[in-house]
Design a protein around this motif. Structure first.
Motif, PDB file in Angstrom:
ATOM      1  N   GLU A   1     -10.658   4.932  -5.543  1.00  0.00           N
ATOM      2  CA  GLU A   1      -9.251   4.521  -5.612  1.00  0.00           C
ATOM      3  C   GLU A   1      -8.357   5.530  -4.897  1.00  0.00           C
ATOM      4  OE1 GLU A   1      -7.781   2.640  -9.385  1.00  0.00           O
ATOM      5  OE2 GLU A   1      -9.705   3.344 -10.155  1.00  0.00           O
TER       6      GLU A   1
ATOM      7  N   ASN B   1      -8.671   5.124  -1.172  1.00  0.00           N
ATOM      8  CA  ASN B   1      -7.958   3.922  -0.718  1.00  0.00           C
ATOM      9  C   ASN B   1      -6.461   4.166  -0.626  1.00  0.00           C
ATOM     10  OD1 ASN B   1     -10.280   2.403  -0.465  1.00  0.00           O
ATOM     11  ND2 ASN B   1     -10.145   1.527  -2.525  1.00  0.00           N
ATOM     12  N   ILE B   2      -5.915   4.959  -1.555  1.00  0.00           N
ATOM     13  CA  ILE B   2      -4.480   5.267  -1.504  1.00  0.00           C
ATOM     14  C   ILE B   2      -4.172   6.133  -0.287  1.00  0.00           C
ATOM     15  CG2 ILE B   2      -2.597   6.479  -2.679  1.00  0.00           C
ATOM     16  CD1 ILE B   2      -3.928   5.636  -5.352  1.00  0.00           C
TER      17      ILE B   2
ATOM     18  N   LYS C   1      -4.880   1.665   1.989  1.00  0.00           N
ATOM     19  CA  LYS C   1      -5.405   0.376   1.530  1.00  0.00           C
ATOM     20  C   LYS C   1      -4.844   0.004   0.163  1.00  0.00           C
ATOM     21  CE  LYS C   1      -9.742   1.359   3.944  1.00  0.00           C
ATOM     22  NZ  LYS C   1     -11.180   1.696   3.764  1.00  0.00           N
ATOM     23  N   ASP C   2      -4.223   0.953  -0.489  1.00  0.00           N
ATOM     24  CA  ASP C   2      -3.636   0.770  -1.821  1.00  0.00           C
ATOM     25  C   ASP C   2      -2.249   1.395  -1.754  1.00  0.00           C
ATOM     26  OD1 ASP C   2      -2.852   1.156  -4.532  1.00  0.00           O
ATOM     27  OD2 ASP C   2      -4.939   1.246  -5.189  1.00  0.00           O
ATOM     28  N   ASP C   3      -1.215   0.645  -2.129  1.00  0.00           N
ATOM     29  CA  ASP C   3       0.151   1.143  -1.933  1.00  0.00           C
ATOM     30  C   ASP C   3       0.712   1.907  -3.131  1.00  0.00           C
ATOM     31  OD1 ASP C   3       0.592  -0.898  -3.709  1.00  0.00           O
ATOM     32  OD2 ASP C   3       1.939  -2.047  -2.421  1.00  0.00           O
ATOM     33  N   ARG C   4      -0.123   2.265  -4.083  1.00  0.00           N
ATOM     34  CA  ARG C   4       0.346   3.076  -5.202  1.00  0.00           C
ATOM     35  C   ARG C   4       0.609   4.518  -4.756  1.00  0.00           C
ATOM     36  NH1 ARG C   4      -4.135   2.402  -9.714  1.00  0.00           N
ATOM     37  NH2 ARG C   4      -5.445   2.277  -7.834  1.00  0.00           N
TER      38      ARG C   4
ATOM     39  N   ASP D   1       0.197   0.083 -12.229  1.00  0.00           N
ATOM     40  CA  ASP D   1       0.395  -0.781 -11.067  1.00  0.00           C
ATOM     41  C   ASP D   1       1.090  -0.062  -9.918  1.00  0.00           C
ATOM     42  OD1 ASP D   1      -0.777  -2.842 -12.430  1.00  0.00           O
ATOM     43  OD2 ASP D   1       1.110  -3.689 -13.143  1.00  0.00           O
TER      44      ASP D   1
END
Length: 249
Positions: A37, A40-41, A45-48, A80
């Protein structure tokens, strides 16, 4: 003149301590999931947002577990939008070399240094933190030799402001590492460290000849600075970020 160094006792290697204090398959799975995770951030790839938060010195296991358990509750509320990485910093940098240096030096701050007990306490605390909260932590690699004792537990490694110019720190760095700007605030020094960490190296580590492939996720951490008058100055404003981006590019 020879530097005097008294060898007191041989300490267990990271592999030996890991065998004495192994992690469960559940902890291995938690770390693998969180590492993915985080990657990915960083890769977009993850906008968190990633939030690395906590005290700069973790010196009491029960207090750390209480704190991290509270963070777990917060994480559920903001999962989220924010990915929380708790800071469990087990070594405390000292500008003059004096004062309490962290749990690895003194697992009991009221007693003399005991590095064997300190290494055990550090590993036990990180294991318990993951088991009870489900959150893998960040630690500062103040001493590169210590990293191996908790490398299977950490999801984030920081290189401190006093270490960022050191050759060994730059090339040993592994995991998802943030390089802080030095206390002087010099951004070029920090970026040189990021560049060095992102590229392959061969070097001596714990008695072995080793090589690394480079850590493409090494990045900058703006932690403020101290000017020539000894005054603290922030460096997180728009103009600071814009300057840093231009320097990095």
């Amino acid at each position: 003149m020879e530097m005097e160094m008294e060898f007191l006792r041989k300490l267990p290697t990271p592999q030996e301590l890991k065998e004495q204090l192994p992690v469960s398959t559940e902890v291995v799975a938690v770390k693998a999931q969180r590492d993915e995770e985080i990657r990915n951030i960083f890769e977009g790839k993850d906008d968190r947002l990633i939030l690395v938060i906590g005290p700069c010195s973790a010196d009491n296991e029960d207090a750390v577990i209480d704190y991290i358990s509270r963070l777990r509750t917060v994480q559920e509320k903001v999962k989220d939008k924010i990915f929380i990485i708790p800071r469990i910093y087990t070594n405390k940098p000292r500008t003059t070399g004096e004062g309490y240096k962290g749990i690895v030096h003194q697992p009991n701050p009221e007693q003399k240094p005991d590095f064997l007990s300190g290494l055990i306490a550090m590993r036990k605390m990180h294991i318990r933190a993951v088991e009870e909260s489900g959150l893998t932590a960040a630690d500062e690699m103040l001493y590169p030799e210590n990293w191996g004792y908790v490398s299977d537990l950490l999801s984030y490694v920081a290189i401190g402001a006093r270490s960022v110019e050191d050759q060994q720190h730059r090339i040993v760095v592994s995991g998802f590492a943030g390089m802080k700007n030095p206390t002087s605030g010099n951004l070029t020094v920090m970026l040189n460290s990021v560049y060095a960490s992102q590229h392959p190296h061969s070097f001596i580590y714990r008695g072995y000849e080793v090589k690394t492939n480079g850590n493409e996720l090494a990045h900058t951490v703006l932690r403020g600075a101290t000017n020539k008058h000894g005054e603290s100055t922030p460096n997180y404003h728009y103009e600071d970020l814009n300057l840093l981006l231009n320097l990095y590019e």
